[in-house]
Design an enzyme around this catalytic site. Sequence first.
Site, PDB file in Angstrom:
ATOM      1  N   HIS A 156       0.838  -1.225   0.000  1.00  0.00           N
ATOM      2  CA  HIS A 156       0.000   0.000   0.000  1.00  0.00           C
ATOM      3  C   HIS A 156       0.864   1.262   0.000  1.00  0.00           C
ATOM      4  O   HIS A 156       0.446   2.299   0.501  1.00  0.00           O
ATOM      5  CB  HIS A 156      -0.947   0.048   1.207  1.00  0.00           C
ATOM      6  CG  HIS A 156      -1.679  -1.225   1.457  1.00  0.00           C
ATOM      7  ND1 HIS A 156      -2.933  -1.497   0.950  1.00  0.00           N
ATOM      8  CD2 HIS A 156      -1.327  -2.334   2.150  1.00  0.00           C
ATOM      9  CE1 HIS A 156      -3.314  -2.703   1.324  1.00  0.00           C
ATOM     10  NE2 HIS A 156      -2.357  -3.240   2.048  1.00  0.00           N
ATOM     11  N   SER A 277      15.078  21.616 -16.280  1.00  0.00           N
ATOM     12  CA  SER A 277      13.877  22.431 -16.484  1.00  0.00           C
ATOM     13  C   SER A 277      14.293  23.733 -17.132  1.00  0.00           C
ATOM     14  O   SER A 277      15.373  24.267 -16.845  1.00  0.00           O
ATOM     15  CB  SER A 277      13.220  22.694 -15.134  1.00  0.00           C
ATOM     16  OG  SER A 277      12.457  23.867 -15.186  1.00  0.00           O
ATOM     17  N   LYS A 283      16.367  21.801 -11.051  1.00  0.00           N
ATOM     18  CA  LYS A 283      15.678  20.549 -11.371  1.00  0.00           C
ATOM     19  C   LYS A 283      16.524  19.550 -12.167  1.00  0.00           C
ATOM     20  O   LYS A 283      17.290  19.922 -13.036  1.00  0.00           O
ATOM     21  CB  LYS A 283      14.403  20.816 -12.190  1.00  0.00           C
ATOM     22  CG  LYS A 283      13.335  21.583 -11.475  1.00  0.00           C
ATOM     23  CD  LYS A 283      12.571  20.763 -10.446  1.00  0.00           C
ATOM     24  CE  LYS A 283      11.736  19.657 -11.051  1.00  0.00           C
ATOM     25  NZ  LYS A 283      10.571  20.176 -11.751  1.00  0.00           N
ATOM     26  N   GLU A 290       9.713   8.441 -16.843  1.00  0.00           N
ATOM     27  CA  GLU A 290       8.350   8.977 -17.006  1.00  0.00           C
ATOM     28  C   GLU A 290       7.792   8.617 -18.377  1.00  0.00           C
ATOM     29  O   GLU A 290       6.642   8.206 -18.523  1.00  0.00           O
ATOM     30  CB  GLU A 290       8.345  10.502 -16.858  1.00  0.00           C
ATOM     31  CG  GLU A 290       8.551  10.976 -15.426  1.00  0.00           C
ATOM     32  CD  GLU A 290       8.692  12.484 -15.356  1.00  0.00           C
ATOM     33  OE1 GLU A 290       7.806  13.125 -14.785  1.00  0.00           O
ATOM     34  OE2 GLU A 290       9.684  13.047 -15.875  1.00  0.00           O
TER      35      GLU A 290
END
Length: 463
Positions: A156, A277, A283, A290
């Site tokens: 979980h 970024s 970043k 992804e």
Amino acid sequence: MTKLWGGRFTKETNKLVEEFTASIEFDKELALEDIQGSMAHVQMLSDCNIIPKDDAKTIQHGLQVIQNKINAGDVEFSVAHEDIHMNIEKLLIDEIGPVGGKLHTGRSRNDQVATDMHLYLKKQTEMIISLLTEVQSSILIKSKENVETILPGYTHLQRAQPVSFAHHLMAYFWMFERDKERLQDSLKRINWSPLGAGALAGTTFPIDRAQTASLLGFDKIYPNSMDAVSDRDFIVEFLSHASLIMTHISRLSEEMVIWSSQEFQFIELDDSFCTGSSIMPQKKNPDVPELLRAKTGRVYGNLVGLLTVLKGLPLAYNKDMQEDKEGMFDTVKTLVGSLKLLAPMIHTMTVNETKMYEAVSKDFSNATDIADYLVTKGLPFRQAHEIIGKIVLYAINQDKYLLGLTLDEYKEFSPLFAEDIFKLLHPKHVVGARKSEGGTSFEQVESQLALADKLLYDAVPSS
Ligand code: ARG
């Protein structure tokens, strides 16, 4: 432009219809398979005395010239000739004259295209199996380096019990192993030859289907010509196996995204696998995992697309089936690209052992072990569970972890507790104690790695 099938027609094809029905823009991908199939077919026509041997030689020579031109990027295909099969036939006739028109004797584009697809998918499936092996090998190498690296195992997405990082990674090894088995099994059906089925009912010529099958490396021929030209099950199977592989890739990618976040910092992806970024200078984004996660969508889409095309189609060939190609090509391209990135991404990631250990030291993932301790002292597990639940609640209120409580505090909850409880609570001990087969103890992980090693490196190479 005159069509190869123009005899029955009195009007030119409408331009929009020509464009709409043509598949050459995408089925040119099958050019080499198409020539391979034609080479075998013409050899058989000659051996069965269906066409003169000299004609067959001329045709084979012409096909070879066209193949060389294709490899050199030296041909232009035309929408007016609709698809790869008629484009190549037209090129052949232009190259060697009307004798080229004998190639299509006893054959239809229906068995021809099915043959091309079988040949194509056989090659791609074998390549994908070997790419999966590379991913497995990079998982295995990382795992060997991290047998004693401990991190929380989750259920979980809540910390559950500490595990060896090798154990966690190796779960993916076995997923990919099953993927390979499925692909391997699908080769049995990809290896059926549709060639010689004709348009749907067979042919009047005395062809030898066994010969073309064996020339093309197929080990079985479709026993039913109608099934042969209308079967696309082998493509559905491939798309479905590809979907499951992408599911596995996306699950691993998701873990990499989570693990490399500031909140976790369990791993760091190599700079060469991340991007920055345009506005936030600090970043470092995990774009590769992804995108791997996201590319799963189009692969599922291609599966559902083809199932939908085939649903309710009457026998035998229908033009609908031309829609089997783009999704298949796209899936192959997506899967191959994904697997090629996955292996080096795993290989180059760095593992932050300290952060992982910090995470298991500041949690209650050793709670099951104290329950098991009370069980070894004779208490039924259910009662032990209740007691430990209370201890955990007490510790949370005290702002402590289980290792931070004193023996006196433990004894408040049960007289069965003794000094030996503390050594059981160390994460390393907790992991090491799970010695059941397939568990996370270090010995079990080592024997899992040995098994994987054997599978990857001791396999008898198929000749
Ligand atoms: N381009 C066609 C396809 O991919 C080849 C078969 C055409 N057959 C026909 N009867 N029109 O399906």
